[in-house]
Design a protein around this motif. Structure first.
Motif, PDB file in Angstrom:
ATOM      1  N   MET A   4     -10.378   6.904   0.365  1.00  0.00           N
ATOM      2  CA  MET A   4     -10.220   5.765  -0.709  1.00  0.00           C
ATOM      3  C   MET A   4     -11.152   4.557  -0.127  1.00  0.00           C
ATOM      4  O   MET A   4     -11.882   3.924  -1.019  1.00  0.00           O
ATOM      5  CB  MET A   4      -8.715   5.542  -0.699  1.00  0.00           C
ATOM      6  N   GLU A   5     -11.216   4.388   1.249  1.00  0.00           N
ATOM      7  CA  GLU A   5     -12.267   3.410   1.953  1.00  0.00           C
ATOM      8  C   GLU A   5     -13.500   3.931   1.431  1.00  0.00           C
ATOM      9  O   GLU A   5     -14.524   2.960   1.154  1.00  0.00           O
ATOM     10  CB  GLU A   5     -11.748   3.395   3.363  1.00  0.00           C
ATOM     11  N   ILE A  38     -12.628   1.065  -1.641  1.00  0.00           N
ATOM     12  CA  ILE A  38     -11.361   0.066  -1.708  1.00  0.00           C
ATOM     13  C   ILE A  38     -11.141  -0.351  -0.103  1.00  0.00           C
ATOM     14  O   ILE A  38     -11.596   0.182   0.774  1.00  0.00           O
ATOM     15  CB  ILE A  38     -10.121   1.004  -1.822  1.00  0.00           C
ATOM     16  N   THR A  39     -10.923  -1.764  -0.181  1.00  0.00           N
ATOM     17  CA  THR A  39     -10.888  -2.444   1.094  1.00  0.00           C
ATOM     18  C   THR A  39      -9.157  -2.413   1.452  1.00  0.00           C
ATOM     19  O   THR A  39      -8.671  -2.935   0.403  1.00  0.00           O
ATOM     20  CB  THR A  39     -11.410  -3.883   1.033  1.00  0.00           C
ATOM     21  N   SER A  67       0.937  -1.158  -0.061  1.00  0.00           N
ATOM     22  CA  SER A  67      -0.184  -0.380  -0.009  1.00  0.00           C
ATOM     23  C   SER A  67       0.849   1.349   0.057  1.00  0.00           C
ATOM     24  O   SER A  67       0.283   2.133   0.539  1.00  0.00           O
ATOM     25  CB  SER A  67      -0.826  -0.002   1.213  1.00  0.00           C
ATOM     26  N   ASN A  95     -10.171   1.141  -8.990  1.00  0.00           N
ATOM     27  CA  ASN A  95     -11.563   1.488  -8.363  1.00  0.00           C
ATOM     28  C   ASN A  95     -12.463   2.543  -9.030  1.00  0.00           C
ATOM     29  O   ASN A  95     -13.608   2.125  -9.122  1.00  0.00           O
ATOM     30  CB  ASN A  95     -11.349   1.933  -6.936  1.00  0.00           C
ATOM     31  N   ALA A 114      -4.669   1.069  -6.893  1.00  0.00           N
ATOM     32  CA  ALA A 114      -5.922   0.730  -6.390  1.00  0.00           C
ATOM     33  C   ALA A 114      -6.926   1.767  -6.836  1.00  0.00           C
ATOM     34  O   ALA A 114      -7.945   1.699  -6.919  1.00  0.00           O
ATOM     35  CB  ALA A 114      -5.694   0.830  -4.874  1.00  0.00           C
ATOM     36  N   ASP A 115      -6.448   3.179  -6.691  1.00  0.00           N
ATOM     37  CA  ASP A 115      -7.445   4.277  -6.810  1.00  0.00           C
ATOM     38  C   ASP A 115      -7.848   4.440  -8.406  1.00  0.00           C
ATOM     39  O   ASP A 115      -8.942   4.552  -8.682  1.00  0.00           O
ATOM     40  CB  ASP A 115      -6.489   5.489  -6.693  1.00  0.00           C
ATOM     41  N   VAL A 125     -11.389  -3.520  -5.629  1.00  0.00           N
ATOM     42  CA  VAL A 125     -10.202  -3.633  -5.178  1.00  0.00           C
ATOM     43  C   VAL A 125      -9.705  -3.845  -3.705  1.00  0.00           C
ATOM     44  O   VAL A 125     -10.446  -3.270  -3.009  1.00  0.00           O
ATOM     45  CB  VAL A 125      -9.153  -2.232  -5.729  1.00  0.00           C
ATOM     46  N   THR A 126      -8.817  -4.793  -3.390  1.00  0.00           N
ATOM     47  CA  THR A 126      -8.485  -5.062  -2.206  1.00  0.00           C
ATOM     48  C   THR A 126      -7.110  -5.037  -2.038  1.00  0.00           C
ATOM     49  O   THR A 126      -6.180  -5.394  -2.601  1.00  0.00           O
ATOM     50  CB  THR A 126      -8.980  -6.586  -1.535  1.00  0.00           C
TER      51      THR A 126
END
Length: 497
Positions: A212-213, A217-218, A160, A172, A168-169, A178-179
């Motif tokens: 982001m969460e 996104i996880t 991360s 998503n 991820a961004d 996305v995890t």
């Protein structure tokens, strides 16, 4: 351009630094930024050049000139001048996922290539970027915007740091699920634990992670992929996997006495320091305390400088920094013209603080460690260093390093921090996924590609290109996301630049 004569009407003005004697009392960011009105004047200095080298991001003589993200610098500088902050934010976010990070930690490749800097002072682009993103948070422009449509495709991102977060961004936004897996207890990777708090306040990192969460996104923390969870399980549960674990394999110094107690890798020192700060404000004592200690740092660059600043904040008795290379010139050499990156001596915040506290620059150039000296209990007590000469090999033309006879000397040292760079990614993750590595121990791909030797497994960032800048990690993450998207959907509408 907003004002054709702006670069003549207004002088360059940037955020002011809190004086070293005051800022070393804590681990807070230490820049005092300009008010909006003054920042707009700085935007007016941009000439919107016919050839905007600031956003070129091209390689000149082995160094990057201009922004690797190809940020639309003249556009948002002009919008800052006009006071159109929301549109400036929209143009900035088109190419940069994380201006809240780059406006704090990027070395401003854009400014080094600014045309105004050829015969004067470059535009204060980095400070303009900071003003745009912080205003966006204040006004709500930077709030969460979850995708309206989901594709049903699942992607696992391992790591991360800035590249993993950029992957991820982007994915998503495209609508994929996305995890992100992170082995530390907090997401953020390098941004959270590799960069000290005074350079990048962790509240800024957490602010973005929260958004982001909210966007879907996880984050799964405390999970070391390859150890805690098998690669086969991820490949079974996810449509694609992206390896973005960084280049966290530190280069060692193998000389006599290496087993002495009191020698640490800089990456461990800095991460432990930040974790203790976040967990308990240093109350848990789970960090390397340099208070009252003689500290020797082996290596220059940002990491070495960060170790200097961190050691001083804890109250070290002395600090020295050993660098193998010669001191760079104070001004550009004739063979280093604009718009190449200026290869000049930079006295960073840590060295500034050492000068203020101890009265001298902590750096010893053209030297290396010959031996670590121990006391009878095996504790480090000193280091033996030797001066180096760089001589040109007449046959190959290469510069070779040779020790200077009779130049050995002893430095008091209770703690040594090794900041000698990194050799590549830690191999166990690559082994878990059975991906090929290149000769530099980075994950191997086709030139310009992000697909590994294993089907459905991609890579990005320092794990792919080697140790580099945050801005390059973001660029890699964006390109890798596009490659993943194309493999999933057959095409991609993700914008890289």
């Amino acid at each position: 351009m907003g004002k054709p004569t702006g670069f003549m009407d207004y002088k360059r003005e940037v955020s002011k630094e809190i004086k070293p004697e005051a800022r070393i009392r804590n681990f807070e960011e230490f820049h005092e930024h300009l008010p909006k009105e003054k920042q707009q004047m700085q935007g007016a200095r941009c000439m919107e050049c016919g050839v905007p080298f600031c956003q070129a991001g091209m390689n000149l003589c082995g160094m990057t000139s201009g922004c690797p993200l190809h940020n639309l610098v003249p556009e948002w500088n002009d919008l800052v001048y006009r006071g159109n902050w929301q549109q400036a934010y929209n143009r900035l976010k088109k190419t940069n996922n994380f201006p809240e990070f780059t406006s704090r930690v990027c070395p401003a490749l854009c400014e080094a290539a600014c045309t105004c800097g050829l015969n004067g002072d470059p535009v204060a682009t980095k400070d303009n970027e900071y003003a745009i993103i912080e205003n966006a948070y204040e006004q709500g422009y930077a709030a969460a915007h979850p995708p309206k449509v989901r594709t049903g495709k699942k992607v696992a991102v391992i790591g991360s740091g800035p590249s993993g977060l950029a992957v991820a961004d982007q994915l998503n936004k495209r609508g994929h699920l996305v995890t992100v897996f992170e082995r530390w207890d907090r997401p953020g990777g390098l941004l959270m634990y590799g960069i000290p708090n005074m350079k990048l306040d962790k509240r800024i990192v957490q602010r973005k992670l929260k958004i982001m969460e909210e966007e879907g996104i996880t984050f799964v923390t405390g999970t070391d992929v390859g150890k805690d969870i098998k690669a086969a399980k991820l490949l079974q549960e996810y449509d694609r996997v992206v390896l973005a674990c960084g280049a966290s394999n530190p280069r060692d110094i193998k000389v006599p006495g290496r087993d002495a107690k009191g020698i640490y890798f800089a990456v461990d020192y800095l991460s432990g320091n930040t974790k203790s700060l976040l967990d308990s404000g240093f109350e848990d004592k789970k960090y390397v305390d340099t208070k009252g200690k003689h500290v020797v740092i082996i290596g220059g660059g940002d990491t070495g400088n960060d170790c200097v600043g961190t050691s001083i904040r804890h109250g070290c008795k002395s600090v020295m920094q050993i660098e193998m290379m010669p001191k760079a010139p104070d001004d550009r050499a004739e063979n280093n013209p604009w718009p190449q990156w200026p290869k000049i001596c930079k006295t960073d915040y840590g060295q500034q603080e050492a000068i203020a506290v101890f009265g001298k620059d902590p750096r010893i150039y053209e030297a290396t460690v010959k031996e670590f000296l121990k006391d009878k209990n095996g504790n480090l007590k000193a280091v033996k260093i030797v001066s180096l000469n760089w001589e040109k090999d007449s046959a190959t033309g290469r510069m070779n390093m040779k020790e200077t006879p009779g130049s050995e000397r002893i430095l008091d040292a209770d703690i040594v921090l090794i900041a000698a760079g990194f050799l590549g990614s830690q191999k166990y993750v690559a082994d878990a996924f059975k991906v090929e590595l290149n000769e530099r121990t980075n994950v191997k791909t086709a030139p310009g590609g992000y697909q590994t030797s294993v089907e459905r497994v991609f890579t990005a960032g320092d794990m792919h290109r080697g140790q580099s800048l945050v801005v390059w990690a973001i660029r890699e993450g964006r390109e890798a996301a596009k490659a993943v998207d194309e493999s999933l959907m057959g095409y991609s509408n993700l914008v890289i630049q």
